[in-house]
Design a protein around this motif. Structure first.
Motif, PDB file in Angstrom:
ATOM      1  N   SER A 413       0.821  -1.217   0.000  1.00  0.00           N
ATOM      2  CA  SER A 413       0.000   0.000   0.000  1.00  0.00           C
ATOM      3  C   SER A 413       0.853   1.266   0.000  1.00  0.00           C
ATOM      4  O   SER A 413       0.416   2.316  -0.492  1.00  0.00           O
ATOM      5  CB  SER A 413      -0.938  -0.006   1.196  1.00  0.00           C
ATOM      6  N   TRP A 423      -5.887  -2.856  -1.274  1.00  0.00           N
ATOM      7  CA  TRP A 423      -6.736  -2.551  -0.124  1.00  0.00           C
ATOM      8  C   TRP A 423      -7.893  -3.550  -0.009  1.00  0.00           C
ATOM      9  O   TRP A 423      -8.275  -3.938   1.102  1.00  0.00           O
ATOM     10  CB  TRP A 423      -7.293  -1.131  -0.244  1.00  0.00           C
ATOM     11  N   GLU A 441     -13.262  -0.413   7.185  1.00  0.00           N
ATOM     12  CA  GLU A 441     -12.416   0.756   6.911  1.00  0.00           C
ATOM     13  C   GLU A 441     -11.613   0.566   5.623  1.00  0.00           C
ATOM     14  O   GLU A 441     -11.461   1.507   4.830  1.00  0.00           O
ATOM     15  CB  GLU A 441     -11.476   0.982   8.094  1.00  0.00           C
ATOM     16  N   ARG A 445     -11.779   2.639   2.109  1.00  0.00           N
ATOM     17  CA  ARG A 445     -10.588   3.207   1.467  1.00  0.00           C
ATOM     18  C   ARG A 445     -10.591   2.887  -0.032  1.00  0.00           C
ATOM     19  O   ARG A 445     -10.207   3.734  -0.856  1.00  0.00           O
ATOM     20  CB  ARG A 445      -9.332   2.643   2.131  1.00  0.00           C
ATOM     21  N   SER A 448     -13.035   5.255  -1.659  1.00  0.00           N
ATOM     22  CA  SER A 448     -12.592   6.650  -1.653  1.00  0.00           C
ATOM     23  C   SER A 448     -11.631   6.943  -2.805  1.00  0.00           C
ATOM     24  O   SER A 448     -11.519   8.084  -3.239  1.00  0.00           O
ATOM     25  CB  SER A 448     -11.925   6.977  -0.321  1.00  0.00           C
TER      26      SER A 448
END
Length: 635
Positions: A413, A423, A441, A445, A448
């Motif tokens: 990452s 991810w 979470e 990510r 996003s």
């Protein structure tokens, strides 16, 4: 020469030195100017002649009078002289002047007059007397070698993910060489790597305007961009424009065929590939894609013949060797597939896809240590590639521990924070470990980064399965719906949603979902089942690897080949046929690493742990030094 006469009564009043003799007051001012400049006595005619000095190369006379002859011209009164601009004569003009200056009679002159007039008119068209911009010297600019160096520098900056510097360098080159299409192609690719599709479109449009639509490479790159963005109709138009600019441009034919294959138009794709062979001759990528079409129809012998022609066109084409190897895997010919992987590595030692696919194949065959070794070598040669670390992390999770996998996921990452599959794979592992909040979470990510591409659709589907397993059915339904809004053709998402409704006892709703899938399906597409397993987290570009892995399959789903292999292994005391095939292989991987890549296999773990993404240049320099040493040994 033709003679044009004007009557004396018309000319003389206008040129009279006495203004009062002119009855027309309009000509008084012009008459006074003429009288002050020239004192000409009245004569029966007025003759305009080009009297040439020694420096005047062009001699031409235009006579105005009544049937004048050369003998009379010598005794006439002084005449008005009008000079023409001084220009250099060509050989053709010198011949014309020699004809016009030669003393000939009227009968001879009349025979040459028409030809001379035609020649003079042609010469006059070529004289750029009233075009100062064309006569001006071109603006000074650097030599073309500076453009070559700038393009290479921009390519290296892009490989090191220094996109800002690459953009600045290419923008400086654009005003100096506005007609060179390579600048626009390179700059557009820089924007595409950053997912800046709007900026890339602007660059390609500007390039087409600068090159007047005659650069096939710009059209092709623009078509590929629109294909990635999902604008199929516009992509077809730009592929057509690329072919119109140059019919011998093989990538345009191949790219258009791949687009039609994705859309399910196999006949159209086959037609385009054949047309590409007709205009471009033998091309490894066209042969390779034709072979893949044969593989879809299970015609393996025809596919092998086409793969042989592909590697004959270019033995260094790593993609052709890999595609051929995957076909042999599908045909359960593992020994041949391993030989083809070895050929691919020798053709392109630094190709990350070759090391990756070979490692996945060995892991599928149960050779975990060899798979680890191949992935580590591939990462040492390509320290900026997160996919290799991602695959190694999944192997470590299955065979070692979750903590070792987490370290590799963190490392991947950091290399590329915008790589969504890393991810998503990490989130899947945390879900399997029971860390639901951490998994959410990580899924957030992924979304996003980009919530509209295929990776986002897979993430919504995976997240929906997670919520379904823990009992959040309403959240799961919303997530399935979001996934289908992005990719409405996903069979597994529709069926997963239908199974959720069936488990809740709502069979009517489940049947409605199945009917909706059949109604909205516009065409048959190859959508591989995205089951939540280790295989389903790989980079979407490596979709064929999913069919190579068979982890987490139920025992009943094993093929006859697997059952026979297990039977052979039990009969031989644990030694399988695959192990014996490896022993018989003539390819020595350790010797290859030392000879071609200057990598010591005994220090591979140290090299892997000490590899930093910033050491990409030093690794390349090691490879170049080994190449130079090998070349010197040959000489």
């Amino acid at each position: 020469m033709q003679v044009f006469s004007i009557s004396k009564s018309y000319l003389l009043p206008h040129l009279s030195p006495n203004p009062s003799s002119n009855p027309n007051p309009v000509f008084n001012s012009s008459t006074s100017i003429c009288s002050s400049l020239f004192s000409l006595p009245r004569s029966n005619s007025l003759r305009f002649s080009h009297k040439l000095s020694s420096s005047t190369p062009l001699h031409e006379e235009i006579k105005i009078g009544k049937d004048l002859k050369p003998e009379q011209n010598e005794t006439e009164e002084p005449v008005l002289i009008a000079r023409r601009p001084m220009v250099d004569l060509t050989a053709e003009e010198e011949a014309i002047r020699s004809l016009t200056d030669s003393p000939r009679g009227d009968d001879v002159n009349s025979s040459y007059s028409s030809k001379i007039d035609e020649k003079i008119s042609e010469i006059a068209k070529k004289l750029p007397i009233f075009e100062p911009e064309r006569l001006a010297p071109p603006a000074e600019r650097p030599l073309l070698i500076n453009l070559e160096l700038a393009l290479y520098r921009a390519k290296e900056l892009t490989r090191r993910f220094e996109f800002d510097k690459a953009e600045e360098l290419l923008f400086k080159c654009m005003p100096l060489w506005p007609e060179d299409g390579r600048i626009y192609v390179a700059l557009g690719k820089v924007f595409v790597k950053q997912l800046k599709y709007a900026e890339a479109r602007t660059v390609y449009e500007r390039g087409c305007q600068a090159t007047q639509g005659e650069n096939t490479y710009i059209w092709q790159c623009w078509a590929v961009l629109e294909s990635k963005a999902g604008n199929t109709k516009r992509a077809r138009e730009y592929f057509d424009a690329s072919i119109a600019a140059d019919k011998k441009h093989a990538p345009a034919w191949h790219g258009w065929a791949v687009l039609e294959m994705k859309e399910g138009n196999l006949k159209r794709a086959r037609y385009l590939l054949r047309r590409g062979l007709q205009f471009c001759g033998g091309n490894e990528y066209i042969y390779q894609t034709l072979a893949l079409l044969k593989v879809k129809n299970k015609r393996y012998e025809h596919a092998r013949h086409l793969f042989q022609r592909a590697v004959a066109c270019n033995p260094k084409s790593c993609a052709s060797w890999l595609a051929w190897a995957q076909m042999e895997i599908e045909d359960d010919n593992n020994s041949k597939a391993r030989e083809l992987f070895e050929e691919a590595i020798q053709a392109s030692p630094k190709n990350r896809f070759a090391w990756h696919v070979w490692a996945v194949f060995e892991a599928n065959q149960g050779n975990i240590e060899k798979a680890r070794k191949l992935l580590k070598v591939g990462y040492a040669l390509n320290p900026r590639d997160p996919v290799l670390l991602q695959s190694l992390a999944l192997i470590e999770y299955r065979h070692t521990s979750a903590n070792a996998a987490r370290l590799l996921f963190q490392r991947a990452s950091k290399i590329d924070p915008r790589h969504q599959p890393v991810w998503m794979a990490w989130g899947w592992m945390e879900w399997k470990e029971g860390n639901i909040s951490t998994a959410r979470e990580l899924y957030q990510r992924v979304l996003s980064i980009d919530s509209t591409n295929d990776s986002a659709a897979r993430c919504y589907q995976a997240w929906g399965v997670l919520e379904q397993r823990i009992g959040n059915l309403e959240v799961a339904r919303r997530l399935f719906r979001s996934s289908l809004n992005i990719n409405s053709q996903s069979y597994i998402t529709w069926m997963t949603w239908a199974s959720l409704e069936e488990r809740r006892g709502n069979s009517i709703r489940a049947e409605e979902i199945r009917n909706l899938y059949l109604q909205q399906r516009t065409e048959v597409v190859d959508d591989p089942l995205w089951v939540m397993g280790l295989l389903d987290i790989f980079d979407p570009a490596m979709g064929n690897i999913k069919r190579m892995f068979k982890w987490e399959q139920p025992p009943d789903s094993k093929s006859k080949k697997d059952l026979s292999r297990s039977k052979d292994q039990s009969e031989t005391g644990g030694e399988s046929n695959e192990t014996r095939e490896i022993e018989k292989s003539d390819f020595d991987l350790d010797a290859f690493l030392k000879r071609r890549l200057s990598v010591d296999p005994s220090k591979l773990d140290e090299l892997f742990e000490g590899t930093n993404p910033k050491t990409n240049i030093s690794t390349r320099s090691i490879y170049r030094r080994s190449q130079r040493a090998r070349q010197a040994a040959i000489n």
